[in-house]
Design a protein around this motif. Sequence first.
Motif, PDB file in Angstrom:
ATOM      1  N   ALA A  17      81.599  18.935  59.838  1.00  0.00           N
ATOM      2  CA  ALA A  17      81.676  17.604  59.241  1.00  0.00           C
ATOM      3  C   ALA A  17      83.079  17.388  58.704  1.00  0.00           C
ATOM      4  O   ALA A  17      83.591  18.198  57.917  1.00  0.00           O
ATOM      5  N   PHE A  18      83.730  16.314  59.149  1.00  0.00           N
ATOM      6  CA  PHE A  18      85.102  15.986  58.748  1.00  0.00           C
ATOM      7  C   PHE A  18      85.130  14.625  58.071  1.00  0.00           C
ATOM      8  O   PHE A  18      84.328  13.739  58.400  1.00  0.00           O
ATOM      9  N   PRO A  19      86.093  14.433  57.170  1.00  0.00           N
ATOM     10  CA  PRO A  19      86.337  13.061  56.714  1.00  0.00           C
ATOM     11  C   PRO A  19      86.992  12.280  57.854  1.00  0.00           C
ATOM     12  O   PRO A  19      87.729  12.848  58.668  1.00  0.00           O
ATOM     13  N   VAL A  47      82.926  15.961  51.464  1.00  0.00           N
ATOM     14  CA  VAL A  47      83.691  15.887  52.719  1.00  0.00           C
ATOM     15  C   VAL A  47      84.213  14.472  52.912  1.00  0.00           C
ATOM     16  O   VAL A  47      85.402  14.260  53.223  1.00  0.00           O
ATOM     17  N   ALA A  48      83.348  13.470  52.744  1.00  0.00           N
ATOM     18  CA  ALA A  48      83.760  12.073  52.914  1.00  0.00           C
ATOM     19  C   ALA A  48      84.870  11.705  51.940  1.00  0.00           C
ATOM     20  O   ALA A  48      85.703  10.835  52.228  1.00  0.00           O
ATOM     21  N   ALA A  72      83.106  20.837  56.142  1.00  0.00           N
ATOM     22  CA  ALA A  72      81.883  21.621  55.955  1.00  0.00           C
ATOM     23  C   ALA A  72      81.240  21.912  57.297  1.00  0.00           C
ATOM     24  O   ALA A  72      81.352  21.119  58.240  1.00  0.00           O
ATOM     25  N   LEU A  73      80.608  23.062  57.391  1.00  0.00           N
ATOM     26  CA  LEU A  73      79.720  23.358  58.505  1.00  0.00           C
ATOM     27  C   LEU A  73      78.307  23.054  58.039  1.00  0.00           C
ATOM     28  O   LEU A  73      77.829  23.628  57.062  1.00  0.00           O
ATOM     29  N   VAL A  74      77.669  22.126  58.713  1.00  0.00           N
ATOM     30  CA  VAL A  74      76.332  21.685  58.297  1.00  0.00           C
ATOM     31  C   VAL A  74      75.394  21.768  59.482  1.00  0.00           C
ATOM     32  O   VAL A  74      75.820  21.860  60.636  1.00  0.00           O
ATOM     33  N   SER A  75      74.121  21.727  59.198  1.00  0.00           N
ATOM     34  CA  SER A  75      73.140  21.772  60.283  1.00  0.00           C
ATOM     35  C   SER A  75      73.191  20.477  61.076  1.00  0.00           C
ATOM     36  O   SER A  75      73.574  19.417  60.570  1.00  0.00           O
ATOM     37  N   SER A  76      72.796  20.562  62.332  1.00  0.00           N
ATOM     38  CA  SER A  76      72.767  19.357  63.161  1.00  0.00           C
ATOM     39  C   SER A  76      71.795  18.334  62.592  1.00  0.00           C
ATOM     40  O   SER A  76      71.949  17.130  62.813  1.00  0.00           O
ATOM     41  N   HIS A 116      74.143  11.056  59.306  1.00  0.00           N
ATOM     42  CA  HIS A 116      75.400  10.348  59.583  1.00  0.00           C
ATOM     43  C   HIS A 116      75.776   9.332  58.513  1.00  0.00           C
ATOM     44  O   HIS A 116      75.834   8.117  58.772  1.00  0.00           O
ATOM     45  N   PRO A 117      76.083   9.793  57.284  1.00  0.00           N
ATOM     46  CA  PRO A 117      76.536   8.868  56.243  1.00  0.00           C
ATOM     47  C   PRO A 117      77.901   8.275  56.605  1.00  0.00           C
ATOM     48  O   PRO A 117      78.642   8.832  57.425  1.00  0.00           O
ATOM     49  N   PRO A 118      78.281   7.176  55.991  1.00  0.00           N
ATOM     50  CA  PRO A 118      79.588   6.571  56.271  1.00  0.00           C
ATOM     51  C   PRO A 118      80.718   7.460  55.782  1.00  0.00           C
ATOM     52  O   PRO A 118      80.562   8.248  54.851  1.00  0.00           O
TER      53      PRO A 118
END
Length: 299
Positions: A171-173, A237-238, A244-248, A254-256
């Motif tokens: 997960a990336f900003p 992250v946002a 972060a490495l997060v679960s699929s 999928h937050p903004p």
Amino acid sequence: MDARLLRRLGHFLAVAEEGHFGRAATRLGMSQPPLTAQIQALEAELGVLLLERTRRGTRPTREGEALIPLARRLVEDAGKLQSLARELRSGRHAPVAIACVTSALFDHLPPLVRALRDARPEAAVTVREMDTADAMEALRRGEVDLALLRLDGDRPPLRVLALGEDELVAAFPQGHPLLDLPEPLPISALADTPLLTLPRAISPAYFDALVAACREAGFEPRGLSEVGSSMAQLSFVASGLGVALVSSGMARIHPPGLAFRRLRGPIRAVAVALAWNEDRETESARSALLLAREAFRLS
């Protein structure tokens, strides 16, 4: 209310409705003398005469007529209470409490709750969002019947059934330079990137999977910062505080302000599992577990 009083009220109602001690005794499956004794005991307990004999049989006195509506409600309510108690023992009406990790709220929780409510519409279903460690403790204490959590095997007395495969994604900003790399990303691309993670105490399986994946790629995770929940992890992250490495499963929320990338491998995470406490299997829990197995097509 005293069980003997309820039983005697039922006897009184039978005589009042039949208008005859003999017919009431037959209806109740008893002989007439014990029935007469029960009515006399009820009259003595209440201090009023309830029935009087006539040439045509037996009828309630004025006091008896006044008591009939309340007596009928009491006897009917007692019958309903006993029926509900039987239903609760069978698990059909008993409430079901579920603990659920954030990453299972959208993929796994809805089909489970739908299955429970379709099969037992009268039973209340409550859900408590919590991390894996808290869910395990809630199961051990008997505060919940089932849990959707991340656990890689049984932890007696907790039993688990894995609900399919899962993997870690990055997960990336939005606007992060690594988003320009083609998918799937090698995890080694994160070697110099601060990582946001859940504490091992909250989700040991997730933490161990993350560290193992980094080490297998030849580096130690840099600048690990621990956050208190999966949603906080995505929020940080946002905000540009790290990757972060997060679960699929979390990626599907999928937050903004976020972008997700698959990782080369893929890197397996500990799958969401259905868990229960075999030492605290009430009829309700057993019934719910059976429905859960059907909902997830588990053997």
